[in-house]
Design a protein around this motif. Sequence first.
Motif, PDB file in Angstrom:
ATOM      1  N   GLY A   4      12.612   7.318  13.736  1.00 52.86           N
ATOM      2  CA  GLY A   4      13.909   7.623  13.743  1.00 52.86           C
ATOM      3  C   GLY A   4      14.571   7.407  12.000  1.00 52.86           C
ATOM      4  O   GLY A   4      13.951   6.851  11.373  1.00 52.86           O
ATOM      5  N   TYR A   5      15.781   7.703  12.031  1.00 54.23           N
ATOM      6  CA  TYR A   5      16.374   7.670  10.808  1.00 54.23           C
ATOM      7  C   TYR A   5      16.611   5.990  10.169  1.00 54.23           C
ATOM      8  O   TYR A   5      16.235   5.906   9.007  1.00 54.23           O
ATOM      9  N   ARG A   6      16.464   5.210  11.177  1.00 54.78           N
ATOM     10  CA  ARG A   6      16.359   3.640  10.809  1.00 54.78           C
ATOM     11  C   ARG A   6      15.265   3.250  10.230  1.00 54.78           C
ATOM     12  O   ARG A   6      15.077   2.290   9.351  1.00 54.78           O
ATOM     13  N   ARG A   7      13.970   3.805  10.935  1.00 56.81           N
ATOM     14  CA  ARG A   7      12.829   3.502  10.452  1.00 56.81           C
ATOM     15  C   ARG A   7      12.502   4.022   9.034  1.00 56.81           C
ATOM     16  O   ARG A   7      12.001   3.608   8.392  1.00 56.81           O
ATOM     17  N   VAL A   8      13.054   5.274   8.999  1.00 55.54           N
ATOM     18  CA  VAL A   8      12.893   5.912   7.563  1.00 55.54           C
ATOM     19  C   VAL A   8      13.856   4.920   6.575  1.00 55.54           C
ATOM     20  O   VAL A   8      13.198   5.011   5.360  1.00 55.54           O
ATOM     21  N   LEU A  11      11.405   2.058   5.562  1.00 59.18           N
ATOM     22  CA  LEU A  11      10.441   2.717   4.519  1.00 59.18           C
ATOM     23  C   LEU A  11      11.012   3.067   3.193  1.00 59.18           C
ATOM     24  O   LEU A  11      10.150   2.583   2.348  1.00 59.18           O
ATOM     25  N   LEU A  12      11.990   3.711   2.954  1.00 58.46           N
ATOM     26  CA  LEU A  12      12.531   4.057   1.918  1.00 58.46           C
ATOM     27  C   LEU A  12      12.874   2.849   0.950  1.00 58.46           C
ATOM     28  O   LEU A  12      12.858   2.549  -0.214  1.00 58.46           O
ATOM     29  N   ARG A  14      11.689  -0.287   1.335  1.00 59.93           N
ATOM     30  CA  ARG A  14      10.607  -1.026   0.828  1.00 59.93           C
ATOM     31  C   ARG A  14      10.064  -0.169  -0.263  1.00 59.93           C
ATOM     32  O   ARG A  14       9.385  -0.950  -1.291  1.00 59.93           O
ATOM     33  N   GLU A  15      10.013   1.044  -0.533  1.00 62.42           N
ATOM     34  CA  GLU A  15       9.657   1.719  -1.632  1.00 62.42           C
ATOM     35  C   GLU A  15      10.505   1.793  -2.812  1.00 62.42           C
ATOM     36  O   GLU A  15      10.329   2.106  -3.914  1.00 62.42           O
ATOM     37  N   GLY A  16      11.624   0.940  -2.759  1.00 58.95           N
ATOM     38  CA  GLY A  16      12.514   0.687  -3.926  1.00 58.95           C
ATOM     39  C   GLY A  16      13.694   1.776  -3.810  1.00 58.95           C
ATOM     40  O   GLY A  16      14.119   1.817  -5.179  1.00 58.95           O
ATOM     41  N   TRP A  17      13.893   2.578  -3.106  1.00 62.37           N
ATOM     42  CA  TRP A  17      14.852   3.546  -3.167  1.00 62.37           C
ATOM     43  C   TRP A  17      16.117   3.205  -3.274  1.00 62.37           C
ATOM     44  O   TRP A  17      17.180   3.535  -3.792  1.00 62.37           O
ATOM     45  N   GLY A  18      16.556   2.078  -2.517  1.00 59.63           N
ATOM     46  CA  GLY A  18      17.977   1.394  -2.371  1.00 59.63           C
ATOM     47  C   GLY A  18      18.915   2.287  -1.875  1.00 59.63           C
ATOM     48  O   GLY A  18      19.881   2.409  -2.612  1.00 59.63           O
ATOM     49  N   ILE A  19      18.792   3.223  -1.033  1.00 59.81           N
ATOM     50  CA  ILE A  19      19.573   4.203  -0.371  1.00 59.81           C
ATOM     51  C   ILE A  19      20.327   3.724   0.838  1.00 59.81           C
ATOM     52  O   ILE A  19      19.753   2.892   1.704  1.00 59.81           O
TER      53      ILE A  19
END
Length: 159
Positions: A4-8, A11-12, A14-19
């Motif tokens: 779902g969008y919360r899990r996405v 994950l984002l 954790r990869e440093g996107w800070g979105i």
Amino acid sequence: MRYGYRRVHVLLDREGWGINIKKVYRIYRELGMQLRNKTPKRRVKAKLRDDRAEAVGPNDVWAMDFVHDQLATGKKLRVLTVVDTFSRYVPVLDARFSYRGEDVVATLDRVCRGTGYPKTIRVDQGSEFISRDMDLWAYQRGVVLDFSRPGETNRQRLH
């Protein structure tokens, strides 16, 4: 895996996107992504999947699952079993009347401090193994959770 969008968002992050989670939701919806109701089981055989890599040494791959039993009094007992697939060493065999995600994490943390952390843990889709606590524990310690695929048997998972 279905996300779902919360899990996405996690994950984002954790990869440093800070979105922002609202932006993730907006993009998620614009792309037409959504968690759909589960489809009925297919009648045809699933296509072949890539084989899992064999364990090459101790603490490389662990397999983890629950065994259930019942006492003479009728009370149900759950035993968390963890097996090192390379050496067949059993670092955990922990019996309790109830097990939650945080209990699994506490048990693993206690055991791993003495024996070391595995690279991969093979688990099924049980609620204790897909919990946020378990996911965060594995992420922070660099352990990969390898979830079983539908249609696999226990024998296939341990080998």
